[in-house]
Motif scaffolding. Structure first.
Motif, PDB file in Angstrom:
ATOM      1  N   GLY A  75      50.176  22.793  26.062  1.00  0.00           N
ATOM      2  CA  GLY A  75      51.427  22.432  25.385  1.00  0.00           C
ATOM      3  C   GLY A  75      52.215  23.678  25.052  1.00  0.00           C
ATOM      4  O   GLY A  75      51.743  24.793  25.271  1.00  0.00           O
ATOM      5  N   HIS A  76      53.430  23.480  24.536  1.00  0.00           N
ATOM      6  CA  HIS A  76      54.233  24.659  24.187  1.00  0.00           C
ATOM      7  C   HIS A  76      54.600  24.687  22.709  1.00  0.00           C
ATOM      8  O   HIS A  76      54.716  23.652  22.057  1.00  0.00           O
ATOM      9  CB  HIS A  76      55.480  24.772  25.073  1.00  0.00           C
ATOM     10  N   LEU A  77      54.783  25.912  22.213  1.00  0.00           N
ATOM     11  CA  LEU A  77      55.011  26.167  20.790  1.00  0.00           C
ATOM     12  C   LEU A  77      56.485  26.200  20.419  1.00  0.00           C
ATOM     13  O   LEU A  77      56.832  26.071  19.252  1.00  0.00           O
ATOM     14  CB  LEU A  77      54.402  27.530  20.420  1.00  0.00           C
ATOM     15  N   VAL A 107      58.855  15.270  18.810  1.00  0.00           N
ATOM     16  CA  VAL A 107      58.535  14.681  20.109  1.00  0.00           C
ATOM     17  C   VAL A 107      58.173  15.784  21.119  1.00  0.00           C
ATOM     18  O   VAL A 107      57.171  15.674  21.837  1.00  0.00           O
ATOM     19  CB  VAL A 107      59.739  13.856  20.631  1.00  0.00           C
ATOM     20  N   ASP A 108      58.984  16.807  21.156  1.00  0.00           N
ATOM     21  CA  ASP A 108      58.870  17.841  22.203  1.00  0.00           C
ATOM     22  C   ASP A 108      58.622  19.206  21.574  1.00  0.00           C
ATOM     23  O   ASP A 108      59.560  19.922  21.308  1.00  0.00           O
ATOM     24  CB  ASP A 108      60.149  17.845  23.043  1.00  0.00           C
ATOM     25  N   MET A 109      57.330  19.607  21.380  1.00  0.00           N
ATOM     26  CA  MET A 109      56.192  18.746  21.496  1.00  0.00           C
ATOM     27  C   MET A 109      55.123  19.122  20.474  1.00  0.00           C
ATOM     28  O   MET A 109      53.950  19.264  20.776  1.00  0.00           O
ATOM     29  CB  MET A 109      55.633  18.775  22.939  1.00  0.00           C
ATOM     30  N   LYS A 110      55.585  19.340  19.233  1.00  0.00           N
ATOM     31  CA  LYS A 110      54.634  19.674  18.171  1.00  0.00           C
ATOM     32  C   LYS A 110      53.745  18.474  17.845  1.00  0.00           C
ATOM     33  O   LYS A 110      52.600  18.648  17.415  1.00  0.00           O
ATOM     34  CB  LYS A 110      55.389  20.195  16.953  1.00  0.00           C
ATOM     35  N   GLY A 141      57.651  29.845  24.955  1.00  0.00           N
ATOM     36  CA  GLY A 141      58.743  30.018  25.911  1.00  0.00           C
ATOM     37  C   GLY A 141      59.022  28.909  26.915  1.00  0.00           C
ATOM     38  O   GLY A 141      59.853  29.099  27.803  1.00  0.00           O
ATOM     39  N   GLU A 142      58.394  27.741  26.789  1.00  0.00           N
ATOM     40  CA  GLU A 142      58.597  26.731  27.839  1.00  0.00           C
ATOM     41  C   GLU A 142      60.053  26.324  27.958  1.00  0.00           C
ATOM     42  O   GLU A 142      60.532  26.028  29.055  1.00  0.00           O
ATOM     43  CB  GLU A 142      57.722  25.497  27.553  1.00  0.00           C
ATOM     44  N   GLU A 143      60.766  26.281  26.835  1.00  0.00           N
ATOM     45  CA  GLU A 143      62.136  25.761  26.863  1.00  0.00           C
ATOM     46  C   GLU A 143      63.126  26.701  27.548  1.00  0.00           C
ATOM     47  O   GLU A 143      64.255  26.299  27.854  1.00  0.00           O
ATOM     48  CB  GLU A 143      62.624  25.455  25.435  1.00  0.00           C
ATOM     49  N   VAL A 144      62.732  27.966  27.755  1.00  0.00           N
ATOM     50  CA  VAL A 144      63.684  28.904  28.365  1.00  0.00           C
ATOM     51  C   VAL A 144      63.162  29.475  29.691  1.00  0.00           C
ATOM     52  O   VAL A 144      63.775  29.280  30.735  1.00  0.00           O
ATOM     53  CB  VAL A 144      64.052  30.053  27.387  1.00  0.00           C
ATOM     54  N   GLY A 167      50.458  17.846  27.280  1.00  0.00           N
ATOM     55  CA  GLY A 167      50.772  16.858  26.240  1.00  0.00           C
ATOM     56  C   GLY A 167      52.244  16.683  25.941  1.00  0.00           C
ATOM     57  O   GLY A 167      52.626  16.366  24.814  1.00  0.00           O
ATOM     58  N   GLU A 168      53.089  16.863  26.946  1.00  0.00           N
ATOM     59  CA  GLU A 168      54.530  16.609  26.756  1.00  0.00           C
ATOM     60  C   GLU A 168      54.737  15.103  26.587  1.00  0.00           C
ATOM     61  O   GLU A 168      53.943  14.300  27.075  1.00  0.00           O
ATOM     62  CB  GLU A 168      55.318  17.075  27.991  1.00  0.00           C
ATOM     63  N   PRO A 169      55.821  14.724  25.911  1.00  0.00           N
ATOM     64  CA  PRO A 169      56.040  13.294  25.672  1.00  0.00           C
ATOM     65  C   PRO A 169      56.244  12.511  26.972  1.00  0.00           C
ATOM     66  O   PRO A 169      57.034  12.908  27.831  1.00  0.00           O
ATOM     67  CB  PRO A 169      57.322  13.267  24.833  1.00  0.00           C
ATOM     68  N   LEU A 355      64.239  10.777  23.263  1.00  0.00           N
ATOM     69  CA  LEU A 355      64.539  11.505  22.017  1.00  0.00           C
ATOM     70  C   LEU A 355      64.303  13.007  22.140  1.00  0.00           C
ATOM     71  O   LEU A 355      64.543  13.765  21.202  1.00  0.00           O
ATOM     72  CB  LEU A 355      63.696  10.952  20.865  1.00  0.00           C
ATOM     73  N   MET A 356      63.839  13.448  23.327  1.00  0.00           N
ATOM     74  CA  MET A 356      63.643  14.881  23.545  1.00  0.00           C
ATOM     75  C   MET A 356      64.982  15.606  23.431  1.00  0.00           C
ATOM     76  O   MET A 356      65.980  15.134  23.970  1.00  0.00           O
ATOM     77  CB  MET A 356      63.079  15.145  24.949  1.00  0.00           C
ATOM     78  N   HIS A 357      64.973  16.721  22.726  1.00  0.00           N
ATOM     79  CA  HIS A 357      66.157  17.603  22.627  1.00  0.00           C
ATOM     80  C   HIS A 357      67.338  16.936  21.911  1.00  0.00           C
ATOM     81  O   HIS A 357      68.456  17.433  21.982  1.00  0.00           O
ATOM     82  CB  HIS A 357      66.625  18.096  24.012  1.00  0.00           C
TER      83      HIS A 357
END
Ligand SMILES: [Zn+2]
Length: 383
Positions: A75-77, A107-110, A141-144, A167-169, A355-357
């Protein structure tokens, strides 16, 4: 396997309350929460500083050593920023209302991260041993730019991985394939001149305007995939010109292309180049270049791979219904981690994909606990 629902939701709340928007991507503080929780539960934990204030976390639950392969959760932080629209609730308040946990990253993704770590804590507490290690990689850094995943891969962190669940939504659907993302930048060059004498220059904006419809019409389609819609392409950012009284000498347009398995960045880039070559043939003053500025691979695991069935089985055991297997249009860190390693990969996680982002991002607290229960059951189904 007893998963404490309050513990899962409480951990998700703690993670949401620690801001880790990217940009800038200072994930070190949220990483410390995972380190603390995993350490307190007696799990092995390792932090890896990818850059100042940016830390990947690897949590390991040692197996009996009968199988060298590891079962990997990923997953990403980081999260996206909160955006400019007003939120109904504090995006970092992690309030619980209407059965939902509200906040950026819920949701994305804590939420998914909290569920995966809580599952490992539950397995540890149960005292049951698995043949091999269960590992959680929480990456920056997943989002960038997927900096954390690239670091993990380069440092050999995927060696020995036998299965991976991201574990992404997915709304608790079993996703075995997702698209990739290629970004192309087309720069049209002109010749600057005083705006009162456009005849002395070559207007890059006008030349871009001429070629842009042709670029937008380029066929980017690739091989058809049973679970994914076709590849898409759309221009997203344009810039050009430097002053109100100067004929522009450059104009750039960025294209976002979502690719399907079997496609590589060079393909759409070559088709764009052909359009530019044709424009230059028609008009010798036309000059343009195209470059790949971003490249994330599509991901595909066969529908009949045992991992997909294992996730379906674990979900059925917990939820009482067998989730469908499908594809996703978004990409994940698996774009970096799966193609070079060939590790069978499934994306499976709690949260409504729509609901992501978004403003007022929120996740059902019941779904969080359910996801943790599925994650806790899953390694036993795989081995
Ligand atoms: Zn994500």
């Amino acid at each position: 396997m007893i998963v404490d629902a309050d513990e899962v939701v409480g951990l998700a709340q703690r993670l949401v309350r620690v801001e880790s928007c990217n940009p800038p991507g200072d994930e070190a503080r949220v990483a410390r929460v995972l380190v603390e929780v995993a350490g307190a539960a007696g799990l092995e934990v390792r932090a890896d500083e990818v850059a100042p204030d940016r830390t990947n976390v690897t949590v390991r639950l040692a197996g009996a050593g009968e199988d060298a392969r590891a079962f990997v959760y990923c997953g990403h932080l980081d999260t996206v920023t909160v955006g400019s629209a007003a939120w109904t609730r504090d995006p970092f308040g992690a309030e619980i209302a209407d059965g939902m946990l509200w906040g950026r990253g819920a949701v994305d993704m804590k939420g998914g991260l909290a569920a995966m770590l809580s599952a490992m804590v539950a397995i540890k507490r149960s005292g049951r041993r698995l043949p091999g290690d269960v590992v959680l990689h929480a990456l920056v850094g997943e989002e960038v730019d997927c900096a954390g995943a690239r670091r993990l891969l380069a440092s050999g962190g995927m060696t020995g991985a036998g299965w991976m669940v991201v574990g992404e939504p997915t709304g608790m659907r079993v996703v075995v394939a997702h698209k990739g993302c290629v970004r192309l930048r087309v720069v049209v060059r002109g010749t600057g001149a005083h705006a009162s004498r456009p005849d002395l220059g070559v207007n890059a904006i006008l030349n871009m305007a001429r070629v842009l419809p042709e670029l937008a019409a380029v066929d980017v389609s690739g091989p058809s995939h049973p679970l994914l819609s076709g590849a898409t392409s759309t221009p997203t950012v344009i810039s050009g010109g430097s002053a109100l009284n100067v004929v522009p000498d450059a104009c750039a347009v960025d294209f976002d292309i979502r690719t399907v398995p079997g496609q590589h960045a060079g393909e759409p880039a070559a088709r764009f180049q052909a359009v530019l070559d044709e424009a230059a043939r028609r008009d010798p003053a036309f000059r343009a270049t195209v470059e790949v500025t971003y490249d994330r691979s599509p991901v595909s695991t066969p529908v009949d791979d045992p991992l997909a069935g294992a996730v379906q089985g674990a979900a059925e055991e917990v939820l009482g219904r067998r989730p469908e297997v499908g594809g996703a249009a978004y990409f994940t860190d698996a774009s970096v981690l799966q193609p070079p390693t060939g590790v069978p990969t499934v994306i499976f996680g709690p949260g409504d994909v729509s609901l992501m982002h978004q403003t007022d991002e929120r996740i059902g607290v019941g779904e969080l606990a359910d996801a943790a229960r599925v994650y806790a059951a899953l390694p036993f189904t795989v081995w």
